[in-house]
Design an enzyme around this catalytic site. Structure first.
Site, PDB file in Angstrom:
ATOM      1  N   GLU A 206      -2.343 -10.762   5.263  1.00 56.64           N
ATOM      2  CA  GLU A 206      -3.448  -9.797   5.263  1.00 56.64           C
ATOM      3  C   GLU A 206      -4.522 -10.240   6.250  1.00 56.64           C
ATOM      4  OE1 GLU A 206      -1.852 -10.720   2.615  1.00 56.64           O
ATOM      5  OE2 GLU A 206      -1.086  -8.779   1.957  1.00 56.64           O
ATOM      6  N   HIS A 275      -3.913  -9.519  -9.714  1.00 57.97           N
ATOM      7  CA  HIS A 275      -3.560  -8.214  -9.152  1.00 57.97           C
ATOM      8  C   HIS A 275      -4.412  -7.093  -9.737  1.00 57.97           C
ATOM      9  CE1 HIS A 275      -0.036 -10.617  -8.292  1.00 57.97           C
ATOM     10  NE2 HIS A 275       0.385  -9.709  -7.444  1.00 57.97           N
TER      11      HIS A 275
END
Lengths: 474, 414
Positions: A206, A275
């Site tokens: 990312e 998450h």
């Protein structure tokens, strides 16, 4: 009694200035804090805010007038029930440049003209509020427009596809966006239509592809960077904040960064602490960024299109648990919504519930439950978190006198805290109870189904908070 | 196995140490200097696997007598050589003037590039208009080599009324888009992957522009360096990946960044990228190697990493005193010498220059910098003059000033 609006001083030394532009006309309704005019001195341009609420009864100094003295009345504001006839020009001590039009000639229907928002539901803002950003003006949906039932996932996809057709500079990249069609199928069939030059699968970093996208935006392209979830974008935050958000400023305006970072945010189902985090307050605190967190399919589409067109970096927070939700999306050539405008998604009179993203779902469900008990809740979807349209919430609270905020993030320093502070600041005297907040419990989100449910907001918790601000809790 | 039978010695941590510290005699005896002209020059479409040796060797052109030798010396005009010396001399003169200004309190901070002038100036002269550098804070030579307006640089350093960055950035963290000089990132290394992104955009658009990324030996430890190499390797965009190994990251010698175990150029091989290792104090080698890598990128053959071997002869910045961590005279022992002296020797050997002209040029450039500084100071310095416009403080946070920022400005009465 009619209240004069005076020429303000922009600095301690200012004596006079030019009234550059009126942003309201006679007959318009204004409230405290609304920008009504722009004035200029040799040093700066400034906006004049209305101090009181009411109707513009008379404009005393026409736009373009130079050398207007500080503290000279430039307009008159009328309260409810007053008419322009009540204005005593002598008492105001000014008005040497009378308005060309008589106040009476203005019809009084302007309220109705501005009371509709893009989806036809009533918007509190009966004032000519200008959108904070340039992406687009509010749009009207022509009568007879076909509404198509669409899931949020496809609304987002359609927004990207339409913008990619419209502008060659737009491309999308991220993990699994091409061959796999997106981890959540949000980029479905984009590869087939636009090819691998514009739909780019990236290595798993990312940090890397966020920086890569920022670089491509600096080169004049308009990247859409998909994060498989915002949870994985923690390592990319340096590029988002230190580079994307700040470079235009640091470079004296030379290098802008037109980029959209998007992906699912906040808690999904049973995916545990790493998450399941809501980053709304993190990004919404950073100048230079625009932060959008839509709830409905139509807003997802219209705001993503606006985000892609915006010249500033945009953080676009989606929600995995909303991707499959259906909503009516207008079948229009160019459905682009204004960034920075909240929406009243349900009208009510007893309490205001302000939320965004999936929180709106809890708020709406709670409103249904409350209605059965005879409590009328007004639900506001903030839609954009930066810039935050608190005016809509303030207007609503002035009507309901009570505020509950709902969000999936942890409470400290949260979106609800900011909304509540702004409401307290601007509508303190209207509040009948301290605002209440519904948030996630202050612990990382557990995996186990029972604990997860306990930790997160839900409609019952919203109902309880509403009863608290209505002093109906036992 | 019983406890008594354990014959393992206790483990020890290896912490790299430079060979000498203050008070010791400077030495670089472990640093091997290949002969000038000894390294081959491959075709620009070469495969990385065929030039792995160039990531260990050092490309050098100027020999000890100042002669340009070997395949990398070819096809460089007298004018280019003279422009190179001029750019280096002006860069050094600019640094000297600005160091003085910092000592006089006219700015808070300055970073010099003494000893490294050949790298940025040589590289810039091999680039074309429209190419984009993503520099660090020690590449002012990129600007001086293209005859950048000195006042525009100095106004930024003084953060005065004419500062184009409106008082928003640390001194020397310039932004000059038109001049191919991207906003310097104060938090190091983010520019590396962004340069790869910029180059990818050039390829996506079907353009012919190249990006040049810059990083120091110390910051190669950052994740950006490695992600940049991954993306450069995967998409093969037109980018030059420069690593300036000047031996020192403030007080950490390059061994702390892993230089004991491998060269920086060698690291590219793990990613399947070609690399060159070049004498960064040899202007002719810098120019030739840059031209090779830039042409390779522009012809669509992909990225090249270049490790520039050099030595930071000055302090890290005006906030640093290197005598605390390395011998004061270490730079004199540096085997690759001083880039300006070597270029001067070369031009004299070619009959293009003389000691006398050199002395004259030094005085001329010192005068030029002094005059430019006086002119810039008339716009104000850090503590003198009106400073950048307060009303502009709220501008360019977004492309257009949003109402809430106008209101904040209004509340301040500006």
């Amino acid at each position: 009694m009619p209240t004069p609006l005076l020429m303000p001083a922009l600095s301690p030394t200012m004596e006079e200035g030019t009234l550059a532009k009126w942003l309201v006309k006679e007959g318009d309704t204004v409230s405290s804090g609304d920008i009504v005019a722009e004035i200029e001195t040799d040093k700066a341009t400034m906006e004049v805010e209305a101090v009181d609420e009411g109707k513009i009864g008379k404009i005393l100094v026409q736009e373009g007038t130079e050398n207007v003295k500080v503290n000279q009345p430039i307009a008159v504001i009328l309260e409810d029930g007053e008419s322009a006839d009540d204005i005593d020009m002598d008492a105001l001590g000014g008005g040497e440049a009378p308005a060309k039009q008589e106040a009476e000639s203005q019809s009084d229907d302007s309220d109705e003209d501005e009371g509709e928002d893009d989806n036809g539901s009533a918007e509190t803002g009966d004032l000519p509020t200008r959108p904070d950003f340039t992406a687009s003006a509010d749009i009207e949906i022509p009568e007879g427009t076909k509404m198509i039932e669409t899931v949020v996932r496809d609304a987002l996809r359609d927004a990207m596809a339409e913008e990619m057709r419209r502008d060659e500079a737009v491309f999308v990249m991220g993990e699994e966006v091409a061959e796999y069609q997106g981890a959540y199928k949000v980029t479905r069939e984009l590869l087939q239509e636009f090819g691998d030059r514009r739909v780019v699968d990236t290595p798993i970093t990312e940090y890397g592809f966020a920086g890569l996208g920022v670089g491509a935006a600096f080169a004049g392209l308009k990247p859409i960077v998909e994060f498989m979830t915002w949870n994985f974008a923690m390592q990319a935050i340096d590029h988002i904040i230190n580079s994307a958000a700040k470079t235009r400023y640091m470079s004296g305006g030379q290098m802008g960064c037109p980029i959209v970072f998007r992906g699912p945010n906040a808690a999904a189902a049973r995916v545990a602490a790493q998450h399941s985090q809501d980053y709304s307050p993190w990004y919404a605190s950073v100048p230079g960024l625009i932060v959008i967190a839509p709830y409905s399919a139509a807003d997802a589409k219209g705001l993503l299109k606006a985000a892609i067109r915006d010249p500033n970096p945009v953080v676009f927070l989606e929600h995995e648990l909303l991707y499959g939700d259906k909503g009516e999306v207008p079948d229009m050539e160019d459905f682009v919504l204004p960034i920075g405008k909240a929406k009243i998604v349900r009208e009510g009179t007893d309490v205001t519930i302000s939320s965004h993203s999936r929180g709106v779902m809890f708020a709406l469900a709670a409103a249904d439950m409350l209605a059965e008990e005879g409590i009328s809740a007004e639900v506001i979807d903030l839609r954009t978190l930066r810039p935050l349209d608190h005016h809509t919430v303030v207007q609503s609270v002035k009507k309901t006198n009570r505020l509950v905020t709902v969000e999936e993030a942890w409470a400290p320093m949260g979106v609800g805290a900011e909304v509540a502070w702004r409401v307290v600041q601007e509508a303190f005297d209207y509040l009948d109870a301290p605002p209440a907040r519904v948030t996630q419990e202050d612990a990382p989100l557990p995996y186990a189904a029972n604990l997860e449910a306990l930790s997160l907001p839900n409609a019952d918790k919203v109902v309880a908070a509403v009863k608290k601000v209505m002093y109906l809790d036992k | 196995m019983t406890r008594e039978e354990n014959d393992y010695a206790p483990l020890k941590l290896h912490v790299p140490e430079p060979p000498v510290r203050p008070g010791d005699t400077p030495t670089f005896d472990k640093f091997e200097v290949p002969e000038a002209g000894s390294v081959r020059k491959p075709p620009i479409d070469t495969d990385f696997d065929d030039i792995r040796d160039l990531g260990f060797d050092i490309i050098r052109v100027l020999d000890d007598e100042g002669k340009a030798v070997g395949p990398w010396a070819e096809d460089i005009s007298d004018e280019q050589l003279q422009a190179g010396l001029r750019a280096m001399m002006r860069t050094r003169a600019f640094d000297e003037r600005m160091l003085k200004a910092q000592r006089q309190g006219k700015t808070s901070f300055y970073i010099q590039c003494t000893g490294e002038e050949a790298i940025a100036t040589g590289h810039q002269l091999a680039l074309r208009q429209g190419d984009m550098n993503f520099p660090t804070y020690r590449q002012q030579g990129l600007l001086l080599a293209q005859d950048m307006d000195l006042g525009r640089m100095m106004n930024q350093i003084y953060s005065n009324e004419k500062d184009e960055l409106r008082g928003r950035q640390l001194p020397v963290l310039y932004s000059f888009k038109e001049e191919g000089f991207f906003t310097i990132s104060g938090n190091l290394s983010t520019q590396y992957i962004q340069a790869v992104g910029w180059a990818m955009a050039s390829a996506i658009k079907g353009d012919t522009k190249v990006a040049s990324a810059w990083i120091g030996d110390g910051a190669t430890a950052e994740g950006d360096f490695h992600t940049a190499l991954v993306f450069a390797s995967v998409y093969k965009p037109p980018v030059i990946l420069n690593v300036v190994d000047n031996q020192w990251a403030i007080s950490s010698f390059h061994g702390i960044a892993g230089a004991e175990s491998s060269t920086f150029a060698e690291r590219a091989h793990g990613y399947g990228l070609p690399s060159l290792r070049v004498d960064g104090n040899d202007w002719v080698a810098v120019y030739a190697a840059s031209r090779w890598a830039i042409e390779r990128a522009r012809r669509g053959h992909g990225p090249t990493m270049i490790e520039w071997v050099t030595y930071r002869a000055g302090a890290h910045s005006t906030s640093d005193d290197p005598s605390k961590y390395r011998p004061k005279t270490e730079h004199e022992a540096w085997p690759l010498g001083d880039p300006i002296k070597r270029m001067k020797q070369h031009l004299i050997a070619r009959g293009l220059w003389s000691e006398e002209r050199h002395t004259q040029a030094e005085a001329q450039y010192a005068d030029e910098m002094r005059e430019a500084a006086i002119e810039a100071e008339s716009n104000g310095t850090l503590h003198d003059g009106p400073g950048p416009s307060a009303a502009e403080m709220f501008e360019q946070v977004y492309k257009d000033v949003p109402p809430h920022l106008r209101r904040q400005r209004q509340k301040m009465g500006i």
